[in-house]
Enzyme design. Structure first.
Site, short mmCIF file in Angstrom:
data_model
loop_
_atom_site.label_atom_id
_atom_site.label_comp_id
_atom_site.label_asym_id
_atom_site.label_seq_id
_atom_site.Cartn_x
_atom_site.Cartn_y
_atom_site.Cartn_z
N VAL A 134 46.48 34.86 26.81
CA VAL A 134 45.73 35.87 25.84
C VAL A 134 44.37 36.06 26.90
CG1 VAL A 134 44.21 36.34 23.81
CG2 VAL A 134 46.53 35.20 23.63
N GLY B 14 46.31 49.51 40.84
CA GLY B 14 47.16 48.57 40.35
C GLY B 14 47.06 47.86 38.87
N GLY C 189 44.93 39.87 36.53
CA GLY C 189 44.78 39.59 38.15
C GLY C 189 45.33 38.12 38.27
N VAL D 56 50.72 35.83 39.84
CA VAL D 56 49.94 34.68 39.05
C VAL D 56 50.58 33.43 39.83
CG1 VAL D 56 49.77 33.39 37.08
CG2 VAL D 56 49.58 35.94 37.10
N GLU E 65 50.83 49.95 35.14
CA GLU E 65 52.12 49.93 35.89
C GLU E 65 52.63 51.31 35.88
OE1 GLU E 65 54.10 47.25 36.14
OE2 GLU E 65 52.44 45.65 35.36
N ILE F 292 39.69 33.93 30.46
CA ILE F 292 38.90 33.84 29.33
C ILE F 292 39.38 32.55 28.54
CG2 ILE F 292 37.45 34.73 27.60
CD1 ILE F 292 37.90 37.42 28.49
N ASP G 233 50.88 45.35 24.79
CA ASP G 233 50.37 44.15 25.26
C ASP G 233 49.14 43.49 24.31
OD1 ASP G 233 49.80 42.83 28.06
OD2 ASP G 233 47.86 43.40 27.44
N LYS H 139 53.01 35.92 27.07
CA LYS H 139 52.43 36.58 25.81
C LYS H 139 53.56 37.12 24.92
CE LYS H 139 51.13 40.62 28.04
NZ LYS H 139 51.40 40.36 29.49
N LYS I 280 48.97 39.85 21.93
CA LYS I 280 47.81 39.08 22.28
C LYS I 280 47.02 38.81 20.86
CE LYS I 280 47.12 40.20 26.91
NZ LYS I 280 46.81 41.31 27.83
#
Ligand code: HSE
Length: 447
Positions: free
Chosen positions: A151, A206, A324, A34, A209, A155, A220, A124, A224
């Protein structure tokens, strides 16, 4: 064109229009997928950002663990291994945190904000555990703390919940907020893959993990869910308040049954307000059967979507890429521009901290349920099963039986029922001599 050249060109373009962009120096904590994408995007979008917001974003320092590793697109002279010095540096006006995890991210963010610097983060886990503490610190320091990317990646959902829907009475949020699990479930449903094969493919691509627990176990998505519930309901909901069930027990047979009945199985993060004598918040992550005609059922592959229900606004769905490098960096950049523009004009957004709230225990949550059981195919069996359900106040909506020799499989869907009643019925069902096994139990979303 290097960063210095593009900077002087943009400056002269802006001068020729008679306005000077305000330079905001950005310190970046972390330069993984990122962070690297963000540096690229800031460079690519620089002139557009100057034109739109009058802000010239310049990355002046990037804190990394190893400064010797090559990072394409990130000039080596920006790299530092001293993250503490970065947040305090005079040439850093605003801090972006994309390291992830609790520490040292929490300490660095606190120290940036205490020093009067706005922070943009995609973290997060940190927000789901320490959101209230960080929001209070931002409020006291009078700086922005923005986290759209935490989150559902690209989006826009945090800002709509915080701003556009501030006046709305939101009753429920249901999100597909984990791309890895949505990819696995899609492959199982559409390509007939087993859970193991779909997971292996997600790992090859990918998405997942090497240790997929955070994704497939629902953790995860749980983080969120806690963040969305906190913002939507003005409450302090933390990751530990979220009930989790993952997808690793879902079988191809479950998916086939669901499809036959007109459902897709999705891992949902659900946050809802339950009005009663006392207002409670239910917040949970589990696989659920979603009717094929529900908008969430059409969210395929690694896409995310958040379905929001409000008393006045009705139903809304936000859809897109939830993970991503570039999608997540795009959300970070939006916040960065916002925070930089606020800094330039000496303002900051209100930081809602949220009130302490009551979390409804999972045992008291109501849902419709699907379940199947293997039984003897003999007189009185259906009646015995139905009796157990009746004794626990569970109303059966539909029931189907398929014979297989002297055995049969019963599949049934209940009307809305309390979790504790369903669990009690399951217990008694397993005790019946005519029941040889109880298979999957899934919650059903009603359309
Ligand atoms: N691992 C997450 C997903 C993205 O698969 O959607 C980061 O939260």
């Amino acid at each position: 064109m290097n960063a210095a050249q593009s900077s002087s060109e943009a400056q002269s373009q802006s001068d020729s229009k008679g306005t000077e962009p305000r330079v905001i120096n950005v310190g970046l904590l972390g330069c993984g997928v990122v962070g690297g994408a963000l540096v690229e995007l800031i460079h690519e979008r620089r002139e557009a950002i100057i034109a739109a917001a009058g802000i010239d974003l310049r990355v002046t320092q990037v804190a990394v663990r190893s400064a010797s590793k090559e990072r394409p697109g990130v000039p080596n002279d920006l790299l530092t291994t001293d993250a503490k010095a970065l947040v305090a540096a005079d040439d850093v006006d605003l801090v972006v945190e994309v390291i992830g995890g609790i520490e040292p991210a929490r300490e660095l963010i606190r120290s940036a904000m205490d020093g009067g610097k706005p922070v943009v983060t995609a973290n997060k886990e940190l927000l789901a555990n320490y959101g209230a503490e960080l929001s209070l610190a931002a409020d006291e320091a009078g700086v922005d703390l923005l986290f759209e990317a935490a989150v559902a990646g690209a989006i826009p959902i945090v800002r709509p919940l915080r701003e556009s829907l501030l006046g709305e009475d939101i009753t429920r949020i249901m999100g597909i907020v984990n791309g890895t699990t949505n990819y696995i479930l899609t492959k199982m449903s559409e390509d007939g893959q087993s859970y193991e094969a779909a997971l292996a493919e997600a790992q090859r691509l990918g998405y997942a993990e090497a240790d997929p627990t955070a994704d497939v176990g629902g953790f995860d998505a749980g983080a969120k869910a806690a963040i969305m519930a906190s913002i939507a309901f003005g409450a302090r909901v933390v990751a530990g308040d979220v009930y989790h069930e993952g997808i690793s027990a879902i079988t191809k047979a479950d998916i086939d049954y669901a499809n036959e009945l007109g459902y897709e199985i999705k891992l949902l993060a659900i946050a809802e307000v339950i009005e009663g004598e006392q207002r409670e918040i239910g917040v949970r992550v589990h696989p659920a059967m979603v009717p094929c005609n529900h908008p969430l059922a059409s969210v395929r592959d690694s896409f995310n979507a958040v379905f929001v229900e409000g008393r006045s606004a009705g139903e809304m769905m936000f859809y897109g890429r939830g993970a991503g490098g570039r999608p997540t960096a795009s959300a970070v950049l939006g916040d960065l521009i916002d925070a930089a523009a606020n800094l330039a004009s000496g303002t900051h957004r209100l930081v809602p901290v949220g009130e302490p709230c009551r979390i409804r225990p999972i045992d008291d949550i109501e849902s419709a349920y699907y379940l199947n059981a293997d039984v003897d195919d003999s007189p009185g069996v259906l009646a015995a099963v139905a009796t157990v359900f009746g004794e626990h106040n569970l109303s059966i909506r539909s029931m189907n039986q398929e014979g297989e020799g002297d055995h049969a499989r019963i599949a049934l869907v209940t009307h809305q029922a309390r979790e504790r009643d369903l669990q009690a019925a399951l217990h008694d069902l397993r005790e019946l001599a005519c029941v040889t096994g109880v298979g999957s139990v899934l919650r059903v979303i009603e359309s």
